[in-house]
Design an enzyme around this catalytic site. Structure first.
Site, PDB file in Angstrom:
ATOM      1  N   ASN A 142       0.861  -1.187   0.000  1.00 29.37           N
ATOM      2  CA  ASN A 142       0.000   0.000   0.000  1.00 29.37           C
ATOM      3  C   ASN A 142       0.899   1.240   0.000  1.00 29.37           C
ATOM      4  OD1 ASN A 142      -1.830   2.015   0.491  1.00 29.37           O
ATOM      5  ND2 ASN A 142      -2.381   1.342   2.559  1.00 29.37           N
ATOM      6  N   TRP A 143       1.013   1.850  -1.167  1.00 27.28           N
ATOM      7  CA  TRP A 143       1.926   2.992  -1.284  1.00 27.28           C
ATOM      8  C   TRP A 143       1.350   4.284  -0.706  1.00 27.28           C
ATOM      9  CZ3 TRP A 143       3.946   2.227  -7.022  1.00 27.28           C
ATOM     10  CH2 TRP A 143       4.802   1.120  -7.038  1.00 27.28           C
ATOM     11  N   LYS A 144       0.095   4.230  -0.296  1.00 28.54           N
ATOM     12  CA  LYS A 144      -0.558   5.416   0.298  1.00 28.54           C
ATOM     13  C   LYS A 144      -0.289   6.646  -0.582  1.00 28.54           C
ATOM     14  CE  LYS A 144      -0.306   3.313   4.820  1.00 28.54           C
ATOM     15  NZ  LYS A 144      -0.340   3.464   6.258  1.00 28.54           N
ATOM     16  N   HIS A 188      -9.777   1.494   5.137  1.00 23.66           N
ATOM     17  CA  HIS A 188      -8.467   1.675   5.774  1.00 23.66           C
ATOM     18  C   HIS A 188      -8.616   2.691   6.912  1.00 23.66           C
ATOM     19  CE1 HIS A 188      -4.337   2.811   6.486  1.00 23.66           C
ATOM     20  NE2 HIS A 188      -3.995   1.679   5.914  1.00 23.66           N
ATOM     21  N   GLU A 223      -5.462  -4.441  10.939  1.00 21.99           N
ATOM     22  CA  GLU A 223      -4.448  -3.400  11.090  1.00 21.99           C
ATOM     23  C   GLU A 223      -4.758  -2.573  12.335  1.00 21.99           C
ATOM     24  OE1 GLU A 223      -2.528  -2.458   7.021  1.00 21.99           O
ATOM     25  OE2 GLU A 223      -4.315  -1.242   7.207  1.00 21.99           O
ATOM     26  N   GLY A 240       1.652   8.287  14.991  1.00 25.04           N
ATOM     27  CA  GLY A 240       2.049   8.785  16.316  1.00 25.04           C
ATOM     28  C   GLY A 240       3.089   7.873  16.924  1.00 25.04           C
ATOM     29  N   SER A 296       3.327  -1.493  10.574  1.00 25.49           N
ATOM     30  CA  SER A 296       4.782  -1.462  10.812  1.00 25.49           C
ATOM     31  C   SER A 296       5.480  -2.764  10.419  1.00 25.49           C
ATOM     32  CB  SER A 296       5.085  -1.096  12.266  1.00 25.49           C
ATOM     33  OG  SER A 296       4.629   0.217  12.545  1.00 25.49           O
ATOM     34  N   GLY A 335       2.808  -0.860   4.311  1.00 26.87           N
ATOM     35  CA  GLY A 335       2.757   0.528   3.872  1.00 26.87           C
ATOM     36  C   GLY A 335       4.138   1.065   3.601  1.00 26.87           C
TER      37      GLY A 335
HETATM   38  P1  PGA Z   1       2.615   0.672   7.589  1.00 22.54           P
HETATM   39  O1  PGA Z   1       1.114   0.775   7.003  1.00 22.54           O
HETATM   40  O2  PGA Z   1       3.205  -0.602   7.061  1.00 22.54           O
HETATM   41  O3  PGA Z   1       3.297   1.894   7.051  1.00 22.54           O
HETATM   42  O4  PGA Z   1       2.493   0.674   9.064  1.00 22.54           O
HETATM   43  C1  PGA Z   1       0.312  -0.348   6.845  1.00 22.54           C
HETATM   44  C2  PGA Z   1      -1.035   0.103   6.323  1.00 22.54           C
HETATM   45  O5  PGA Z   1      -1.547   1.123   6.796  1.00 22.54           O
HETATM   46  O6  PGA Z   1      -1.609  -0.539   5.432  1.00 22.54           O
END
Ligand code: PGA
Length: 249
Positions: free
Chosen positions: A7-9, A93, A164, A173, A209, A230
């Site tokens: 997930n490249w957000k 999400h 998640e 945070g 994470s 992510g």
């Molecule tokens: P992260 O995000 O791996 O950066 O914690 C995961 C996600 O929100 O899908």
């Protein structure tokens, strides 16, 4: 079957997303035991797809509108995403829920809209740090599942759930990854709940994470079917390492 979803957000510029997808292209994996998909921004989706067209890496979108075609300024429907070649769509999400105010009713409609196109919905659920402090983590995930899925017919293979925990997501945070055994216990609970909504087994993947360093500890758990990654999926070296680990699972 295991899952490795990136997930490249909104981490990457368009140019960076296109360049990274070109690097992803050459990564080998056995598609009979591993499903890999990348979720670029809507703007980069088509160019990223072009780069991955000949590869087994599928594409997904990070969000859809549940509305059909019509006068909906700024929206991109599930139908349009499917037409553009998306195989998966993330729904609910936590960044959509808590930053953009998406409620359970909208998420319910989005799951149905995604499934209606033939795409697979990846329903994201998870407890907040407040839920955790108030001993409400189980309550939260059960409620999110019920509100998203009750009354929806789920054809086999058209739903994946991503657990998640919000407090574990990078950049939320004081993020810290969930202990694998705790995540596994929550996956067991989610799988039990899912039997109420689907006759076929629904894969449940973990997100929050995940990096190349801790990924194996999740993939090795009995009820964790894969990971939704992510920030660590936005560098080629990190993702390449994760592909190698996932391929061995
Ligand atoms: P992260 O995000 O791996 O950066 O914690 C995961 C996600 O929100 O899908």
């Amino acid at each position: 079957m295991k899952y490795l979803f990136a997930n490249w957000k909104m981490y990457l510029s368009h140019k960076e997303a296109v360049a990274l997808s070109a690097q992803y292209f050459g990564l080998p994996f056995d598609e009979h035991c591993l499903r890999v998909a990348v979720f670029p921004s809507m703007l980069s989706f088509l160019d990223v797809s072009k780069n991955l067209k000949q590869s087994a890496i599928a594409r997904g979108v990070q969000n859809v509108a549940y509305t059909p075609r019509g006068a909906y300024t700024g929206a991109v429907s599930a139908e349009l995403a499917a037409e553009a070649g998306a195989r998966y769509a993330l729904v609910g999400h936590s960044e959509r829920r808590y930053i953009f105010g998406e409620d359970n009713e909208a998420i319910h409609k989005k799951v149905a809209a995604v499934i209606a196109t033939g795409m697979t919905a990846i329903l994201c659920i998870g407890d907040t740090s407040e839920d955790l402090a108030n001993d409400k983590a189980d309550y939260r995930v059960k409620k999110q599942l019920m509100r998203a899925l009750e009354g929806t017919t789920i054809p086999e293979g058209k739903l994946i759930v991503a657990y998640e925990p919000v407090w574990a997501i990078h950049n939320s945070g004081d993020a810290h990854a969930c202990e694998p055994d705790k995540a596994n216990a929550m996956h067991q609970l989610i799988k039990e709940e899912l039997t109420q909504y689907s006759d076929a087994p629904v894969p449940v993947i973990y997100g929050g994470s995940v990096t190349a360093k801790n990924m194996l500890s999740y993939m090795a758990c009995s009820d964790i079917d894969g990971v939704l990654v992510g920030s660590a999926s936005t560098t080629f070296d990190g993702f390449k390492d994760m592909m190698t680990i996932a391929a061995d699972c």
